[in-house]
Design a protein around this motif. Structure first.
Motif, PDB file in Angstrom:
ATOM      1  N   GLY A  66       0.772  -1.200  -0.015  1.00 37.03           N
ATOM      2  CA  GLY A  66      -0.088   0.070   0.045  1.00 37.03           C
ATOM      3  C   GLY A  66       0.739   1.459   0.019  1.00 37.03           C
ATOM      4  N   THR A  67       0.182   2.305  -0.170  1.00 37.22           N
ATOM      5  CA  THR A  67       0.972   3.809   0.061  1.00 37.22           C
ATOM      6  C   THR A  67       0.510   4.380   1.171  1.00 37.22           C
ATOM      7  N   SER A  68       1.515   5.033   1.774  1.00 37.91           N
ATOM      8  CA  SER A  68       1.478   5.683   3.043  1.00 37.91           C
ATOM      9  C   SER A  68       2.313   7.051   3.152  1.00 37.91           C
ATOM     10  N   VAL A  69       1.977   7.927   2.541  1.00 40.57           N
ATOM     11  CA  VAL A  69       0.692   8.155   1.580  1.00 40.57           C
ATOM     12  C   VAL A  69       0.988   9.144   0.365  1.00 40.57           C
ATOM     13  N   VAL A  70      -0.125   8.933  -0.598  1.00 36.37           N
ATOM     14  CA  VAL A  70       0.458   9.735  -1.853  1.00 36.37           C
ATOM     15  C   VAL A  70      -0.782  10.955  -1.672  1.00 36.37           C
ATOM     16  N   PRO A  71      -0.060  12.337  -1.769  1.00 36.83           N
ATOM     17  CA  PRO A  71      -0.813  13.479  -1.453  1.00 36.83           C
ATOM     18  C   PRO A  71      -1.777  13.852  -2.691  1.00 36.83           C
ATOM     19  N   ILE A  72      -2.808  14.221  -2.615  1.00 37.83           N
ATOM     20  CA  ILE A  72      -3.859  14.639  -3.612  1.00 37.83           C
ATOM     21  C   ILE A  72      -3.534  16.004  -4.420  1.00 37.83           C
ATOM     22  N   PHE A  95      -3.156  -4.603  -3.239  1.00 42.61           N
ATOM     23  CA  PHE A  95      -2.816  -3.326  -3.058  1.00 42.61           C
ATOM     24  C   PHE A  95      -4.005  -2.408  -2.236  1.00 42.61           C
ATOM     25  N   GLN A  96      -3.474  -1.481  -1.458  1.00 44.56           N
ATOM     26  CA  GLN A  96      -4.272  -0.594  -0.545  1.00 44.56           C
ATOM     27  C   GLN A  96      -3.801   0.987  -0.928  1.00 44.56           C
ATOM     28  N   LEU A  97      -4.820   1.777  -1.334  1.00 51.31           N
ATOM     29  CA  LEU A  97      -4.286   3.056  -1.560  1.00 51.31           C
ATOM     30  C   LEU A  97      -4.530   4.060  -0.398  1.00 51.31           C
ATOM     31  N   GLY A  98      -3.404   4.738  -0.001  1.00 55.07           N
ATOM     32  CA  GLY A  98      -3.520   5.463   0.938  1.00 55.07           C
ATOM     33  C   GLY A  98      -3.231   6.822   0.478  1.00 55.07           C
ATOM     34  N   LEU A  99      -4.083   7.673   0.724  1.00 56.64           N
ATOM     35  CA  LEU A  99      -4.077   9.073   0.227  1.00 56.64           C
ATOM     36  C   LEU A  99      -3.975  10.301   1.338  1.00 56.64           C
ATOM     37  N   GLY A 100      -3.241  11.182   1.147  1.00 58.42           N
ATOM     38  CA  GLY A 100      -3.508  12.468   2.143  1.00 58.42           C
ATOM     39  C   GLY A 100      -3.503  13.800   1.586  1.00 58.42           C
ATOM     40  N   LEU A 101      -4.008  14.685   2.425  1.00 54.88           N
ATOM     41  CA  LEU A 101      -3.989  16.152   1.991  1.00 54.88           C
ATOM     42  C   LEU A 101      -2.346  16.543   1.782  1.00 54.88           C
ATOM     43  N   GLY A 102      -1.519  16.069   2.549  1.00 51.51           N
ATOM     44  CA  GLY A 102      -0.066  16.711   2.485  1.00 51.51           C
ATOM     45  C   GLY A 102       0.035  17.805   3.358  1.00 51.51           C
ATOM     46  N   ALA A 103       1.334  17.947   3.796  1.00 51.59           N
ATOM     47  CA  ALA A 103       1.567  19.188   4.488  1.00 51.59           C
ATOM     48  C   ALA A 103       1.631  20.561   3.766  1.00 51.59           C
ATOM     49  N   ARG A 104       0.629  21.491   4.028  1.00 49.65           N
ATOM     50  CA  ARG A 104       0.405  22.434   3.043  1.00 49.65           C
ATOM     51  C   ARG A 104       1.716  23.512   2.900  1.00 49.65           C
ATOM     52  N   ASN A 105       2.711  23.531   3.968  1.00 48.22           N
ATOM     53  CA  ASN A 105       3.587  24.383   3.679  1.00 48.22           C
ATOM     54  C   ASN A 105       4.978  23.732   3.147  1.00 48.22           C
ATOM     55  N   PHE A 106       4.812  22.308   2.904  1.00 55.05           N
ATOM     56  CA  PHE A 106       5.595  21.697   1.934  1.00 55.05           C
ATOM     57  C   PHE A 106       5.209  21.519   0.667  1.00 55.05           C
ATOM     58  N   LEU A 107       3.952  21.263   0.279  1.00 51.69           N
ATOM     59  CA  LEU A 107       3.384  21.344  -1.014  1.00 51.69           C
ATOM     60  C   LEU A 107       3.137  22.432  -1.841  1.00 51.69           C
ATOM     61  N   GLU A 108       2.780  23.364  -1.117  1.00 51.39           N
ATOM     62  CA  GLU A 108       2.459  24.658  -1.989  1.00 51.39           C
ATOM     63  C   GLU A 108       3.492  25.230  -2.781  1.00 51.39           C
ATOM     64  N   PRO A 109       4.671  25.315  -2.063  1.00 58.44           N
ATOM     65  CA  PRO A 109       5.917  25.765  -2.874  1.00 58.44           C
ATOM     66  C   PRO A 109       6.033  24.842  -4.343  1.00 58.44           C
ATOM     67  N   LEU A 164      -7.820   4.402   1.951  1.00 59.84           N
ATOM     68  CA  LEU A 164      -7.605   5.023   3.074  1.00 59.84           C
ATOM     69  C   LEU A 164      -7.007   6.510   3.337  1.00 59.84           C
ATOM     70  N   VAL A 165      -7.306   7.460   4.093  1.00 58.71           N
ATOM     71  CA  VAL A 165      -6.916   8.590   4.136  1.00 58.71           C
ATOM     72  C   VAL A 165      -6.176   9.181   5.337  1.00 58.71           C
ATOM     73  N   ALA A 166      -5.007   9.632   4.981  1.00 59.69           N
ATOM     74  CA  ALA A 166      -4.462   9.929   6.456  1.00 59.69           C
ATOM     75  C   ALA A 166      -4.914  11.322   6.849  1.00 59.69           C
ATOM     76  N   ALA A 167      -6.020  11.132   7.278  1.00 66.37           N
ATOM     77  CA  ALA A 167      -7.119  12.191   8.003  1.00 66.37           C
ATOM     78  C   ALA A 167      -6.863  12.294   9.355  1.00 66.37           C
ATOM     79  N   MET A 168      -6.760  13.639  10.109  1.00 67.75           N
ATOM     80  CA  MET A 168      -6.629  13.780  11.328  1.00 67.75           C
ATOM     81  C   MET A 168      -7.513  14.738  11.846  1.00 67.75           C
ATOM     82  N   GLY A 169      -7.837  16.066  11.519  1.00 70.35           N
ATOM     83  CA  GLY A 169      -8.811  16.796  11.790  1.00 70.35           C
ATOM     84  C   GLY A 169     -10.050  16.388  11.820  1.00 70.35           C
ATOM     85  N   PRO A 170     -10.995  16.968  12.534  1.00 63.49           N
ATOM     86  CA  PRO A 170     -12.328  16.369  12.574  1.00 63.49           C
ATOM     87  C   PRO A 170     -13.209  16.672  11.168  1.00 63.49           C
ATOM     88  N   LYS A 171     -12.884  17.386  10.425  1.00 64.29           N
ATOM     89  CA  LYS A 171     -13.573  17.694   9.041  1.00 64.29           C
ATOM     90  C   LYS A 171     -13.196  16.378   8.231  1.00 64.29           C
TER      91      LYS A 171
END
Length: 312
Positions: A66-72, A95-109, A164-171
């Protein structure tokens, strides 16, 4: 309890791309020999985690990958779905697909995203991905993306994998519970799992009429006789996460100042006791990460926990 590993990768400036693949396959083969039955691959900028998971999984039929994780961010679900179906077919459905939002301060640039609507983007990404993985077809126009298939994208032999999603916040947890199969939290300690992650995603999945969500919890783990030394290294090397708001919020929920405090470090018995606390807090499975904090011998001792964990 199922216990997997994040398979560490060679340094990007060390091997050639071909050697990276071969070396990773040999690492996975060694892990399988020690009782590991699931391996996860982090996404980096020098290789593709979905492709690498497919290559490893095809070589080792005993292993779920699986992937832990692929940022969307920076990816379109049409492309991710095609990659996923290919890897699922190549591995015979392991296969198991793990997705994540990614760290904004890393991915935005990197991708030039200046005004991300992360929760909306996650919802729309998962909304598009689901029919693509089930039927290969979609017709969707939303706020953050448009996805239409001009022909069927169904690939024979590629059943929909768990998402699966690397979700942490309530939303993010609520969207994940509604639209995905589970979550891959990291730096979510036992208290945070029991009081926040598990009840939030469980309630969302139930309200959506979905099966109980998986909670595949990543824990930095090292079996070692050098606990104090390795703990100090973990505090130093994991400090980066303390600067990311989503992880900082998880640490605050747990009541710890340093990310390294959540690493499971010590003898096999001590580490097992620490990991069982995650199980008791609601983790459905555990994924050991950051094993490169130790040396090769300590890494192998850590992987051996996979066999023991089936009796926990």
């Amino acid at each position: 309890m199922e216990l997997g590993i994040v398979l560490p990768q060679p340094a990007s400036d060390a091997p050639t791309p071909a050697n990276l693949v071969e070396t990773t396959i040999e690492q996975a083969r060694l892990a399988v020999g020690l009782g590991v039955r699931s391996a996860w691959f982090a996404q980096r900028m020098d290789f593709d985690a979905i492709a690498l998971a497919g290559l490893v999984g095809r070589e080792l039929p005993e292993l779920t990958v699986g992937t832990s994780v692929v940022p969307i961010i920076g990816r379109h679900p049409l492309v991710v779905a095609a990659q996923t179906r290919t890897t699922q077919a190549a591995t015979g459905g392991r296969f198991q697909l793990g997705l994540g939002l990614g760290a904004r301060n890393f991915l935005e640039p990197l991708f030039g995203v200046t005004e991300p609507r992360t929760i909306t983007q996650l919802r729309e990404f998962l909304t598009v991905l689901d029919p693509l993985l089930r039927t290969g077809e979609v017709d969707f126009a939303g706020q953050t993306l448009t996805a239409r298939t001009a022909w069927s994208g169904h690939l024979p032999g590629a059943q929909p994998p768990p998402v699966l999603v690397a979700a942490m916040g309530p939303k993010a947890l609520r969207v994940t519970g509604e639209l995905a199969d589970g979550t891959l939290p990291y730096l979510a300690g036992p208290k945070t799992l029991a009081e926040h992650v598990v009840p939030t995603i469980t309630e969302a999945a139930s309200a959506a009429g979905r099966p109980a969500a998986r909670v595949a919890t990543l824990v930095a783990t090292v079996v070692t006789d050098r606990a104090e030394e390795i703990r100090a290294r973990a505090v130093q090397e994991m400090a980066f996460y303390e600067t990311i708001p989503s992880y900082r919020a998880m640490l605050d929920r747990e009541g710890v100042a340093r990310a390294g405090e959540l690493a499971a470090i010590g003898s096999a018995e001590q580490v097992a006791e620490q990991l069982r606390a995650y199980r008791d807090a609601g983790a459905t499975e555990l994924v050991l990460s950051q094993t490169t904090l130790g040396n090769t011998e300590e890494q192998l001792r850590t992987w051996q926990l996979a066999e023991q964990a089936r009796d926990w």
